[in-house]
Write a protein that holds these residues in place. Structure first.
Motif, short mmCIF file in Angstrom:
data_model
loop_
_atom_site.label_atom_id
_atom_site.label_comp_id
_atom_site.label_asym_id
_atom_site.label_seq_id
_atom_site.Cartn_x
_atom_site.Cartn_y
_atom_site.Cartn_z
N GLU A 54 0.82 -1.21 0.00
CA GLU A 54 0.00 0.00 0.00
C GLU A 54 0.86 1.26 0.00
O GLU A 54 0.56 2.22 -0.71
CB GLU A 54 -0.94 -0.02 1.20
N VAL A 55 1.93 1.27 0.79
CA VAL A 55 2.82 2.43 0.81
C VAL A 55 3.46 2.65 -0.55
O VAL A 55 3.48 3.77 -1.09
CB VAL A 55 3.91 2.26 1.89
N LEU A 56 3.99 1.58 -1.14
CA LEU A 56 4.64 1.69 -2.45
C LEU A 56 3.65 2.10 -3.53
O LEU A 56 4.00 2.86 -4.45
CB LEU A 56 5.29 0.35 -2.81
N PHE A 57 2.41 1.64 -3.42
CA PHE A 57 1.41 2.01 -4.41
C PHE A 57 1.08 3.49 -4.35
O PHE A 57 0.93 4.15 -5.39
CB PHE A 57 0.15 1.18 -4.19
N LEU A 58 0.96 4.03 -3.14
CA LEU A 58 0.67 5.46 -3.00
C LEU A 58 1.83 6.31 -3.54
O LEU A 58 1.60 7.35 -4.17
CB LEU A 58 0.42 5.80 -1.53
N VAL A 59 3.05 5.86 -3.32
CA VAL A 59 4.21 6.57 -3.87
C VAL A 59 4.21 6.48 -5.39
O VAL A 59 4.52 7.45 -6.10
CB VAL A 59 5.51 6.00 -3.29
N ALA A 87 -2.86 -4.19 -13.39
CA ALA A 87 -3.82 -5.27 -13.12
C ALA A 87 -3.19 -6.37 -12.28
O ALA A 87 -3.83 -6.93 -11.38
CB ALA A 87 -4.34 -5.84 -14.43
N LEU A 88 -1.92 -6.68 -12.55
CA LEU A 88 -1.24 -7.72 -11.78
C LEU A 88 -1.15 -7.36 -10.31
O LEU A 88 -1.37 -8.21 -9.43
CB LEU A 88 0.17 -7.92 -12.36
N VAL A 89 -0.86 -6.08 -10.04
CA VAL A 89 -0.73 -5.64 -8.65
C VAL A 89 -2.09 -5.54 -7.96
O VAL A 89 -2.28 -6.04 -6.84
CB VAL A 89 0.01 -4.29 -8.58
N LEU A 90 -3.06 -4.89 -8.62
CA LEU A 90 -4.34 -4.58 -7.98
C LEU A 90 -5.33 -5.73 -8.00
O LEU A 90 -6.18 -5.82 -7.10
CB LEU A 90 -4.97 -3.36 -8.66
N ILE A 91 -5.24 -6.62 -8.97
CA ILE A 91 -6.23 -7.69 -9.10
C ILE A 91 -5.69 -9.03 -8.61
O ILE A 91 -6.46 -9.89 -8.15
CB ILE A 91 -6.72 -7.81 -10.56
N VAL A 92 -4.37 -9.22 -8.68
CA VAL A 92 -3.80 -10.52 -8.30
C VAL A 92 -2.97 -10.43 -7.02
O VAL A 92 -3.28 -11.08 -6.01
CB VAL A 92 -2.92 -11.08 -9.45
N ARG A 94 -2.12 -7.85 -4.67
CA ARG A 94 -2.66 -7.23 -3.46
C ARG A 94 -3.84 -8.00 -2.88
O ARG A 94 -3.86 -8.31 -1.67
CB ARG A 94 -3.04 -5.78 -3.75
N PRO A 95 -4.86 -8.35 -3.69
CA PRO A 95 -5.97 -9.14 -3.12
C PRO A 95 -5.54 -10.52 -2.63
O PRO A 95 -6.08 -11.02 -1.63
CB PRO A 95 -6.96 -9.26 -4.29
#
Length: 327
Positions: A54-59, A87-92, A94-95
């Motif tokens: 989550e931290v890396l995604f916000l950055v 899509a790989l990060v948010l759909i696979v 992270r979930p």
């Protein structure tokens, strides 16, 4: 899959009881966690991974905005590649990690650890002599056996998930903001010190009040349960008005103790709202001034704002949960 996580541990395993009950909160928690060491270690790892992503995604959002402004042609040429990675990060990724963390909390630890603590508590209580039971209300004893384990489990899970998430965001926020611009980290550093002082102030005052509430609640529960259990005696040879007066007195005492504890909670929340508002203002206003001086980019300001808003949400959740645990 759910059944697999539920059966990772047996909550009713006949583990040997200590010769003497633990005297401190830490030793009590340590004894309860002993059979769950591997599960708790796994939970810590996955909570750490979720928070870091989550931290890396916000950055990354801030850098995405900066690169989009500076090199729009590059994004157009690699649009499908970027969408695929997103899509790989948010759909696979992270979930998937969040799902394992949730399964560990809900199916492996929460219910199992709660029942395990209850089972150990009942095994210890039932070994007392008959005279010990005659000197206390059975409803009060039952309330302790039923209620304490849930608070114990909540405290353990909070320590691993809430504290891990809060530390990752706080330390990650300090590192990221200082790398973007050293001045951006000053408001967060000051806020962390004041937030720690607020937690210390709250716990110092809520703990004795919570003990008083717990004692009054147990006494009230015991009085009501014992009154209903012995209703034939109360109806036949007892004084009904005296019974009502006795229970009402218990409820009045419980109300007074609860309001005293609630006053600390109210003061805590007002102080937290003030701290969070000041932090958000300092970051946005300070970041805007740095942007007008061309010391930071728009993407940096966006990343900083998103990080602070996420830290604020975690801080509110954490301090309320800590308050509820001590209550």
């Amino acid at each position: 899959m759910i059944r697999y996580f539920e059966n990772l541990i047996d909550p009713f395993e006949e583990t040997p009881l200590e010769a003497h009950p633990p005297k401190t909160v830490f030793s009590f928690l340590k004894a309860q966690c002993q059979p769950y060491k591997k599960l708790l270690a796994s939970l810590f790892v996955f909570a750490l991974c979720v928070s870091s992503i989550e931290v890396l995604f916000l950055v990354a959002i801030g850098r995405f905005i900066d690169n989009l402004q500076s090199s729009p042609d590059l994004f157009q040429d690699n649009l499908f590649l970027l969408i695929g990675r997103l899509a790989l990060v948010l759909i696979v990724l992270r979930p998937g990690i969040s799902a394992i963390e949730t399964l560990l909390i809900n199916q492996s630890i929460d219910t199992n650890l709660t029942q395990s603590v209850r089972w150990r508590a009942y095994r210890r209580v039932i070994q007392h002599s008959v005279g010990w039971f005659e000197n206390d209300l059975s409803g009060r004893i039952a309330n302790r056996v039923i209620q304490t384990p849930k608070s114990t489990t909540g405290l353990i899970i909070m320590a691993l998930t809430g504290v891990t998430q809060g530390l990752v965001f706080a330390l990650g926020g300090l590192v990221v903001l200082s790398q973007l611009n050293i001045y951006m980290s000053f408001p967060l550093l000051i806020w962390l010190l004041l937030y720690a002082a607020l937690i210390r102030w709250t716990i110092k005052r809520i703990e004795p009040r919570s003990m008083a509430v717990s004692s009054a609640k147990s006494a009230t529960t015991g009085a009501i349960i014992d009154g209903l259990t012995n209703i034939q005696t109360v109806k036949s040879v007892g004084d009904l008005s005296a019974e009502l007066t006795y229970v009402k007195g218990r409820l009045i005492t419980l109300r007074a103790k609860a309001l005293a504890a609630q006053a600390v909670t109210t003061s805590m929340e007002i102080g937290l709202y003030t701290l969070n508002g000041a932090l958000l203002f300092a970051v946005i206003a300070g970041g805007t001034l740095l942007w007008t001086s061309e010391l930071i980019s728009v993407g940096t300001l966006v990343s900083a704002t998103l990080l602070i808003m996420r830290i604020e949400n975690i801080s509110e959740w954490f301090i309320r949960l800590a308050n509820n645990i001590f209550r």
